[in-house]
Motif scaffolding. Structure first.
Motif, PDB file in Angstrom:
ATOM      1  N   THR A   1       2.303  -9.333   8.267  1.00  0.00           N
ATOM      2  CA  THR A   1       1.439  -8.520   8.609  1.00  0.00           C
ATOM      3  C   THR A   1      -0.008  -8.276   7.735  1.00  0.00           C
ATOM      4  O   THR A   1      -0.160  -8.634   7.305  1.00  0.00           O
ATOM      5  CB  THR A   1       2.263  -6.997   9.005  1.00  0.00           C
ATOM      6  OG1 THR A   1       3.071  -7.214   9.277  1.00  0.00           O
ATOM      7  CG2 THR A   1       1.016  -6.182   9.535  1.00  0.00           C
ATOM      8  N   ALA A   2      -0.959  -8.290   8.935  1.00  0.00           N
ATOM      9  CA  ALA A   2      -2.056  -7.994   8.111  1.00  0.00           C
ATOM     10  C   ALA A   2      -2.761  -6.748   9.110  1.00  0.00           C
ATOM     11  O   ALA A   2      -2.776  -6.714  10.056  1.00  0.00           O
ATOM     12  CB  ALA A   2      -2.658  -9.244   9.019  1.00  0.00           C
TER      13      ALA A   2
ATOM     14  N   LEU B   1      -2.153  -8.841   3.711  1.00  0.00           N
ATOM     15  CA  LEU B   1      -1.612  -9.020   4.186  1.00  0.00           C
ATOM     16  C   LEU B   1       0.197  -8.617   3.262  1.00  0.00           C
ATOM     17  O   LEU B   1      -0.132  -8.684   2.220  1.00  0.00           O
ATOM     18  CB  LEU B   1      -2.107 -10.643   3.856  1.00  0.00           C
ATOM     19  CG  LEU B   1      -0.949 -11.847   4.124  1.00  0.00           C
ATOM     20  CD1 LEU B   1      -0.558 -11.773   5.343  1.00  0.00           C
ATOM     21  CD2 LEU B   1      -1.323 -13.610   3.822  1.00  0.00           C
ATOM     22  N   THR B   2       1.121  -8.952   4.188  1.00  0.00           N
ATOM     23  CA  THR B   2       2.104  -8.948   3.059  1.00  0.00           C
ATOM     24  C   THR B   2       3.249  -9.807   4.243  1.00  0.00           C
ATOM     25  O   THR B   2       3.160  -9.380   5.058  1.00  0.00           O
ATOM     26  CB  THR B   2       2.680  -7.210   3.585  1.00  0.00           C
ATOM     27  OG1 THR B   2       1.546  -6.283   2.896  1.00  0.00           O
ATOM     28  CG2 THR B   2       4.149  -7.246   3.195  1.00  0.00           C
ATOM     29  N   GLY B   3       3.627 -10.287   3.617  1.00  0.00           N
ATOM     30  CA  GLY B   3       5.456 -11.111   4.503  1.00  0.00           C
ATOM     31  C   GLY B   3       5.458 -12.308   3.609  1.00  0.00           C
ATOM     32  O   GLY B   3       5.413 -12.691   3.008  1.00  0.00           O
TER      33      GLY B   3
ATOM     34  N   ASP C   1       6.002 -15.460  -1.030  1.00  0.00           N
ATOM     35  CA  ASP C   1       5.383 -14.178  -0.564  1.00  0.00           C
ATOM     36  C   ASP C   1       3.957 -13.872  -0.677  1.00  0.00           C
ATOM     37  O   ASP C   1       3.760 -13.854  -1.790  1.00  0.00           O
ATOM     38  CB  ASP C   1       6.723 -13.812  -1.346  1.00  0.00           C
ATOM     39  CG  ASP C   1       8.030 -13.991  -0.984  1.00  0.00           C
ATOM     40  OD1 ASP C   1       7.950 -13.880   0.485  1.00  0.00           O
ATOM     41  OD2 ASP C   1       8.531 -14.385  -1.617  1.00  0.00           O
ATOM     42  N   PHE C   2       3.987 -12.879   0.247  1.00  0.00           N
ATOM     43  CA  PHE C   2       2.841 -12.007   0.524  1.00  0.00           C
ATOM     44  C   PHE C   2       2.744 -10.418  -0.035  1.00  0.00           C
ATOM     45  O   PHE C   2       3.619  -9.692   1.104  1.00  0.00           O
ATOM     46  CB  PHE C   2       1.212 -11.983   1.518  1.00  0.00           C
ATOM     47  CG  PHE C   2       1.286 -13.800   1.644  1.00  0.00           C
ATOM     48  CD1 PHE C   2       0.436 -14.292   1.292  1.00  0.00           C
ATOM     49  CD2 PHE C   2       1.939 -14.770   2.378  1.00  0.00           C
ATOM     50  CE1 PHE C   2      -0.469 -15.838   1.097  1.00  0.00           C
ATOM     51  CE2 PHE C   2       1.825 -15.869   2.754  1.00  0.00           C
ATOM     52  CZ  PHE C   2       0.958 -16.661   2.046  1.00  0.00           C
ATOM     53  N   ASP C   3       2.009  -9.618  -0.678  1.00  0.00           N
ATOM     54  CA  ASP C   3       2.386  -8.704  -1.189  1.00  0.00           C
ATOM     55  C   ASP C   3       1.203  -8.124  -1.317  1.00  0.00           C
ATOM     56  O   ASP C   3       0.305  -7.862  -1.840  1.00  0.00           O
ATOM     57  CB  ASP C   3       3.113  -8.477  -2.495  1.00  0.00           C
ATOM     58  CG  ASP C   3       3.789  -7.223  -2.985  1.00  0.00           C
ATOM     59  OD1 ASP C   3       4.070  -6.452  -1.001  1.00  0.00           O
ATOM     60  OD2 ASP C   3       3.920  -6.566  -3.723  1.00  0.00           O
ATOM     61  N   ARG C   4       0.979  -7.359  -0.018  1.00  0.00           N
ATOM     62  CA  ARG C   4      -0.056  -6.776   0.181  1.00  0.00           C
ATOM     63  C   ARG C   4      -1.388  -7.301  -0.287  1.00  0.00           C
ATOM     64  O   ARG C   4      -2.526  -6.629  -1.358  1.00  0.00           O
ATOM     65  CB  ARG C   4      -0.221  -5.385  -0.516  1.00  0.00           C
ATOM     66  CG  ARG C   4       0.874  -4.691  -0.191  1.00  0.00           C
ATOM     67  CD  ARG C   4       0.654  -2.675  -0.970  1.00  0.00           C
ATOM     68  NE  ARG C   4      -0.475  -1.823  -0.720  1.00  0.00           N
ATOM     69  CZ  ARG C   4      -1.659  -1.089   0.082  1.00  0.00           C
ATOM     70  NH1 ARG C   4      -0.264  -1.624   1.278  1.00  0.00           N
ATOM     71  NH2 ARG C   4      -2.265  -0.501   0.006  1.00  0.00           N
ATOM     72  N   VAL C   5      -1.536  -8.373  -0.281  1.00  0.00           N
ATOM     73  CA  VAL C   5      -2.762  -9.005  -0.676  1.00  0.00           C
ATOM     74  C   VAL C   5      -4.279  -8.599   0.411  1.00  0.00           C
ATOM     75  O   VAL C   5      -4.277  -8.489   1.886  1.00  0.00           O
ATOM     76  CB  VAL C   5      -1.957 -10.725  -0.591  1.00  0.00           C
ATOM     77  CG1 VAL C   5      -3.789 -11.362  -0.835  1.00  0.00           C
ATOM     78  CG2 VAL C   5      -1.069 -10.905  -1.513  1.00  0.00           C
ATOM     79  N   PHE C   6      -5.384  -8.615  -0.818  1.00  0.00           N
ATOM     80  CA  PHE C   6      -6.409  -8.846   0.084  1.00  0.00           C
ATOM     81  C   PHE C   6      -6.812  -9.782   0.594  1.00  0.00           C
ATOM     82  O   PHE C   6      -7.581 -10.501  -0.378  1.00  0.00           O
ATOM     83  CB  PHE C   6      -7.138  -7.346  -0.330  1.00  0.00           C
ATOM     84  CG  PHE C   6      -8.277  -7.479   0.106  1.00  0.00           C
ATOM     85  CD1 PHE C   6      -9.148  -6.396   1.328  1.00  0.00           C
ATOM     86  CD2 PHE C   6     -10.019  -8.018  -0.383  1.00  0.00           C
ATOM     87  CE1 PHE C   6     -10.127  -6.326   2.113  1.00  0.00           C
ATOM     88  CE2 PHE C   6     -10.959  -7.779   0.514  1.00  0.00           C
ATOM     89  CZ  PHE C   6     -11.382  -7.320   1.533  1.00  0.00           C
ATOM     90  N   VAL C   7      -7.824  -9.092   1.746  1.00  0.00           N
ATOM     91  CA  VAL C   7      -7.981 -11.254   2.244  1.00  0.00           C
ATOM     92  C   VAL C   7      -9.080 -10.031   2.852  1.00  0.00           C
ATOM     93  O   VAL C   7      -8.998  -9.817   4.178  1.00  0.00           O
ATOM     94  CB  VAL C   7      -7.095 -11.628   3.462  1.00  0.00           C
ATOM     95  CG1 VAL C   7      -7.403 -13.538   3.650  1.00  0.00           C
ATOM     96  CG2 VAL C   7      -5.734 -12.177   2.424  1.00  0.00           C
TER      97      VAL C   7
END
Lengths: 400, 390, 400, 390
Positions: free
Chosen positions: B149-150, B159-161, B222-228
């Motif tokens: 989910t973005a 971005l997390t997922g 894994d993406f953990d609350r990555v700001f894009v």
């Protein structure tokens, strides 16, 4: 049924009594089945899947030792008295062998079964006429392997480079063998070798020799495990350098004939095993298709998937029927080379097809090393060569 | 049997054939000799390989020159794909395809100037490695079902997922990621983001697989609350799925060209080998059964190749190539699988060694029917495009 | 596109301009398409399905006459000036031939197209060098057929029993030909015959002769229609008994070479036709699957059916691409025997597969004589032999 | 290759082998020589053929002797089916199978004494021809969807409806008819009736078909308020569908045996022919491609045959044979179709003549996958029996 037809118009005709088929697979030996199941339950350390997958060295000696100690090899060996229902010792034994190979096809992705088959149906069988060796083989204290194929030699065993020699009054053998099942774990090697100098008999041609690796130096017999994609860790290459010959099992000119007779048995039992492997993969695929969801539904709700599985199950049933008939013919002593070749060919095609389709059904998970279908496909390629290639089988079928 | 080949049948210009010769020579000299070692090690120096290709000007040939490309056409990418198919490791072929023909095109076509500068230019010089994080646990071919989910935030997305089976994931500097918008439903509820490897991004090696063993496949990313930042979004807000699906239609043709080149190479090598190998007193290749089996497959490969070229021709000519794309992906994947299986068998016991090229080719080629649009997905697509699922 | 690459790291590389493929099938000739459609609409009596199915005698002469009179054969023949868009006459003509064969594949279950192809792509083409005959052939007032195959001779044309003879100063030919397309309707016969006595030239071997059946007596040339299961009524057997030879098209030793060069063309155009037949059968199957109900739903709602149709459509698309590339190569003069053989082989496999699966989808209705799939399957078996068997094609592919 | 055959592999008793020899000799002498003429005429004298078989005591071998049978087992019917497969016309084979193995068994097993006397006894002497009217326009394989209706009336039923594609319909003296009860729904709403040809029954010749051209196929059999007495009902009131489906499970194994015998014969004949035919200087049969193609099919035929025998063994032994029945029907139908197709092709131009046995065999054999349980029906059945359609 022995009385005559009495309708007015029909001539008298004696119809034979219904034949109850004395088939080895019918009325399975429940006691033996229980012992096999108990053995599997009791030896998780020997039968763990990861011990049979690269980079581990598979515990072949330990497994054969344990099976022998549990009496499971001896019970699947034809000897003794007929069964209580009048079945011959051979019928009883082959019935149990079917149970053993079928059960082991489901264990650790089927890998341990490969080692067991080589011990029981190949090595031990070729030593049937040597009671002094049989005890150790059936007790699992001695392991054995058949070394016929040569590097890049394929199915053509008529042009061997391995040769019988003589060193003083002892026979020796020198050459390279390749893609040999159980070779890295074998105490005894059955070696097919050319004998142009008539050391083993009055004729030339291939002889079958017995070599005891325990009595040979590391220089005389050197075995290297092959990094095969299938039968991981189970096959090896063998270098023989004037290795001492323990016994001549078949003299020059008789070696291939001995093997040809043997292969009828081996190919039928390989078919039993391969069919059981295919069934195990299919069962796993069905179970996967029940659980795997795509587009919000279990995979099995797809007609395409059900039809494919139905088709495969029909084919497995077909080849299993052929295999069991093969065993019946073995029991009765009437199995032809062509029939055994037909079985082997069909099973070889079947196993690879089922495995390939099961990988497809499992998607990315099926591509994972060690997924049952993935392993079966890798092993299946080796099994398409073991005991003779598909093409050799077709030639045999052609000859009839 | 080279007379049947796609080269020299009028589809390619002399300049494209020159390109092919140069690139093939480069790969033969600089890449192929290292493959056995790379495969044994289970990884390959993708950065080095890409740098060599970038220095030769072979990357992104069809992208606009102002984006770092060469202003060419899809035909140059066909040449590139066919040359990759000539390599004996599809770990290399697939990883480079993901970089050059799956992720780079999306940036070139739908990226902001900032994304082009940040990702595409260095990718085309080979300094920067791109990967594609699209599959998810449980989603398989069902791309629309992503749960990553973005969440829109000021100036971008959080971005997390979790993504899985990311080819080249262990090597990548950035990932193209398809994610859904919170609460969004349907085809217009996704974004496609370029996410640099960095804080919040965890890459885990995958379980070993049948093939593609040197492709640096990440089991999970894994993406953990990555700001894009917004400027790293490819295509519009909400249009991520549409952008992705459109790209699939192109990349599948390119994949098919690589698959067919692999099949072509295997058939050729197998025939060479069988013509040399003697069994029962004659070269195996002289046996009619073996020979006809190879010829039948050769016929399929050559006709499927014409379908691939037709698809490219339509693409370049502005015509509808969607059915041709799905058709050639289906045909080529199955063919690569069948050809690799037959050739492996015809290699006999020698082919049983994991390290043998025939064995590796089979293990690698089996993936085509599963990844980048499974066979079943292609049949579904063909039926849908034909209007059979009303 | 002609300017150079300007990025810092990449070397200068000239990329070729985009090539607009000048393919015969691209930008079809709408005027010609309209004329073909008008022809089909105007001749229901010639193109009624039942006239092309046993026991009727198909109206081959009438059809060819009408096509010729409408100018449709001549327009599909390479002659004259380049097209307005710069296409060569050959490109224009083959483009129209594709349109003609494609349209006729959909008419009367595809049957009339067989006769048209034999006239235009086989007979007329082999007489390209004979302008005195071309007019009649293209006007449709003269019909022609190629008589190469002999009874049970199969693909092997190297051992002919038909022989050239001499009767005074006129050449004659004697022998049996079999399975000859359009034979029952041919004014001109192109006959392949052995010439051991060097009547036609300085060498021995097969010669290609022209026989005018109109100038021969019923005893000299006897043609019998064959009751074939495919190409109903279209093929015949021919008995030649000292039949007069009108012309030597290729002298002894050159006959087979002439045919081999010709077959490249014939096989590609056969592939165009067979692919169009497969497409027509597939379209019919889709339409049937939309309308046929099983278990309360249209057949097309079955995933199994959709997947099968999708797979077949992919294969049709593939072979069509190969065929059109073949035509391009014909236009450019660069089509090899191997490429043409590949096309022919793929189309032959394709047509039978599509027809067989379409019968299956149609159930009992597909088993009905004259169902499009049923007819296509019967014709497909003949087409797998026409222009060379599948096996001959594989040998050609092998040779490269 | 006869060593592979079902005969002499222990499934059959010496008496059954004697039966095979006698029946095969009878068919070879009395039936086969007439087939070309019958096929040309488009019909055959089924009554005469049945009378010959009845006189030899070869009909209904497995039925109780008190019903006019010989008290034998299903194995004798396998022998019968395999002998029929030896004939070059399946118009004959199929028509006799319908009579002896599709309709007769239902009467023998579920018929009243009156039905046995009226239909079965004369059928087994060959005086009376039985046919099976089961398909309906629009119903296809969906047997449960029949619309023919049997309205209960005093002492019986009034039957109205239309059946199609009735093999032997033009020859039959009576028809087994599945009909629904008025207002009935579900699996227990049918009756199975034996209906003599007579008033109210109209038989119309069918359109010509690909094969089975002498089988007297009725395009339609119409029943217009035909009174059928209760004693001609097979099985219980409401149990018609169940009775019919149970019979299908048996007849499919017997059909499979005939299909496999046909495939067996075609492979043998084709090999003989190719061993004699010279092309390019050598017998075609000596070419490895051709030879292996035949051997591959031979292997499939022989293994499928073992599945058929296993199914019979289970049937005779009282075990569950439903899956084996569906599996062998599927396998044998596809095999007969494939074998016939390959053999036709290998017969070359000679096989193109409609009257040639290879051509006829192909045209006849194509029906197996369509009739008496289509391939798709068998896959559906296998999936259902395996519990996959939950």
């Amino acid at each position: 049924m022995t009385d005559t037809v009495s309708t007015a118009t029909a001539p008298q005709r004696d119809l034979a009594p219904l034949v109850t088929r004395r088939e080895p697979a019918a009325n399975p030996d429940q006691d033996y089945a229980d012992r096999v199941a108990a053995f599997v339950a009791a030896h998780p350390e020997l039968l763990a899947t990861d011990r049979w997958e690269d980079p581990a060295v598979p515990p072949v000696r330990e497994l054969i030792g344990a099976l022998g100690a549990a009496g499971l090899l001896r019970a699947a060996w034809p000897a003794g008295t007929p069964g209580p229902d009048g079945r011959s010792p051979r019928c009883l034994a082959l019935g149990r062998a079917i149970q053993l190979h079928t059960a082991f096809a489901q264990v650790a992705n089927g890998a341990p079964g490969a080692a067991v088959l080589t011990q029981l149906e190949v090595g031990t069988r070729l030593l049937t006429g040597h009671p002094e060796l049989l005890d150790g083989l059936l007790d699992g204290t001695v392991t054995v392997s058949l070394a016929a194929t040569e590097p890049d030699g394929g199915s053509d065993l008529s042009t061997l480079t391995t040769r019988v020699g003589r060193d003083g009054d002892r026979l020796t053998v020198t050459g390279e063998k390749w893609f040999i099942s159980n070779a890295p774990f074998a105490d005894l090697l059955l070696v097919l070798a050319d004998d142009p100098d008539r050391h083993t008999g009055p004729r030339t041609g291939p002889a079958l020799l017995l070599v005891d690796t325990r009595q040979a130096t590391a220089d005389e017999v050197e075995v290297t495990a092959l990094a095969g994609s299938g039968h991981t860790g189970l096959t090896g290459s063998i270098s023989l350098r004037s290795a001492p010959v323990l016994a001549v099992l078949a003299p020059a000119g008789q070696g291939l004939l001995t093997l040809m007779r043997h292969w009828i048995h081996e190919r039928v039992m390989l078919t039993v095993r391969m069919t059981a492997l295919a069934q195990a993969v299919l069962d796993d695929a069905v179970s996967g298709a029940r659980h795997r969801q795509t587009f919000g539904s279990p995979l099995l709700t797809n007609q395409h998937v059900r039809f494919l599985l139905a088709e495969l199950s029909a084919e497995v049933a077909e080849v299993r029927s052929a295999a069991l008939q093969g065993v019946r013919l073995l029991v009765e002593g009437g199995c032809t080379a062509a029939y055994a070749a037909m079985c082997k060919y069909r099973a070889s095609v079947l196993l690879r097809r089922v495995a390939d389709e099961a990988i497809q059904l499992a998607g990315a998970d099926g591509y994972r090393t060690g997924h049952p279908a993935e392993r079966a496909l890798r092993d299946g390629f080796g099994l398409a060569l073991a005991g003779g290639t598909d093409e050799l089988m077709l030639m045999q079928i052609e000859r009839g | 049997m080279t007379v049947l080949q796609g080269v020299r049948t009028g589809w390619f210009t002399p300049a494209q054939e020159e390109l092919r010769a140069g690139l093939a020579a480069h790969l033969a000299a600089e890449v192929e000799p290292h493959i056995p070692g790379w495969e044994a090690a289970g990884r390959f120096p993708v950065r080095e390989v890409l740098a060599g290709l970038g220095a030769g000007g072979w990357l992104g040939l069809r992208f606009p020159r102002e984006h770092g490309g060469a202003g060419g056409s899809a035909w140059e990418h066909v040449v590139f794909a066919e040359c990759l198919g000539g390599l004996s490791s599809d770990s290399v072929g697939m990883t480079l395809t993901v970089h050059n023909d799956m992720v780079a095109p999306m940036i070139a076509e739908g990226g902001t100037p900032a994304a082009v500068d940040r990702f595409l230019r260095p990718a085309l010089t080979g300094e920067y490695v791109l990967a594609h994080a699209v599959s998810e646990p449980g989603a398989g071919s069902d791309v629309a079902a992503v749960t990553s989910t973005a969440t829109p935030v000021d100036g971008g997305y959080l971005l997390t997922g979790s993504k899985r089976w990311v080819v080249g994931g262990l090597y990548a500097d950035a990932f193209a990621v398809l994610a859904r918008l919170p609460e969004a439903r349907g085809p217009f509820g996704h974004v496609l983001l370029m996410v640099p490897f960095g804080e919040g991004v965890t890459v885990t090696a995958g379980a070993p697989t049948l093939g593609l063993r040197a492709a640096g496949v990440a089991g999970t990313v894994d993406f953990d609350r990555v700001f894009v930042p917004t400027e790293y979004r490819i295509g519009g807000h909400g249009l991520g799925l549409v952008t992705q699906l459109r790209q699939f239609e192109q990349e599948r043709i390119i994949s098919a060209c690589r698959a067919l080149a692999i099949a072509d190479r295997l058939l050729e090598r197998t025939r060479e080998r069988l013509d040399q190998r003697i069994s029962f007193g004659a070269p195996i290749g002289s046996r009619q059964d073996v020979s006809f089996r190879l010829s039948r497959l050769r016929a399929e490969v050559e006709s499927a190749r014409q379908l691939a070229y037709t698809a490219i021709d339509r693409w370049e000519g502005g015509a509808d190539y969607r059915s041709a794309s799905a058709a050639v992906k289906l045909r080529s994947s199955r063919l690569a699988r069948t050809v690799a299986r037959e050739c492996l068998h015809l290699h006999g016991a020698a082919g049983q060694l994991t390290e043998s090229p025939a064995n590796r080719a089979f293990r690698d080629a089996r993936l085509f029917s599963i990844s980048t649009g499974s066979d079943e997905m292609m049949m579904t697509t063909l039926a849908r495009l034909a209007g059979w699922d009303d």
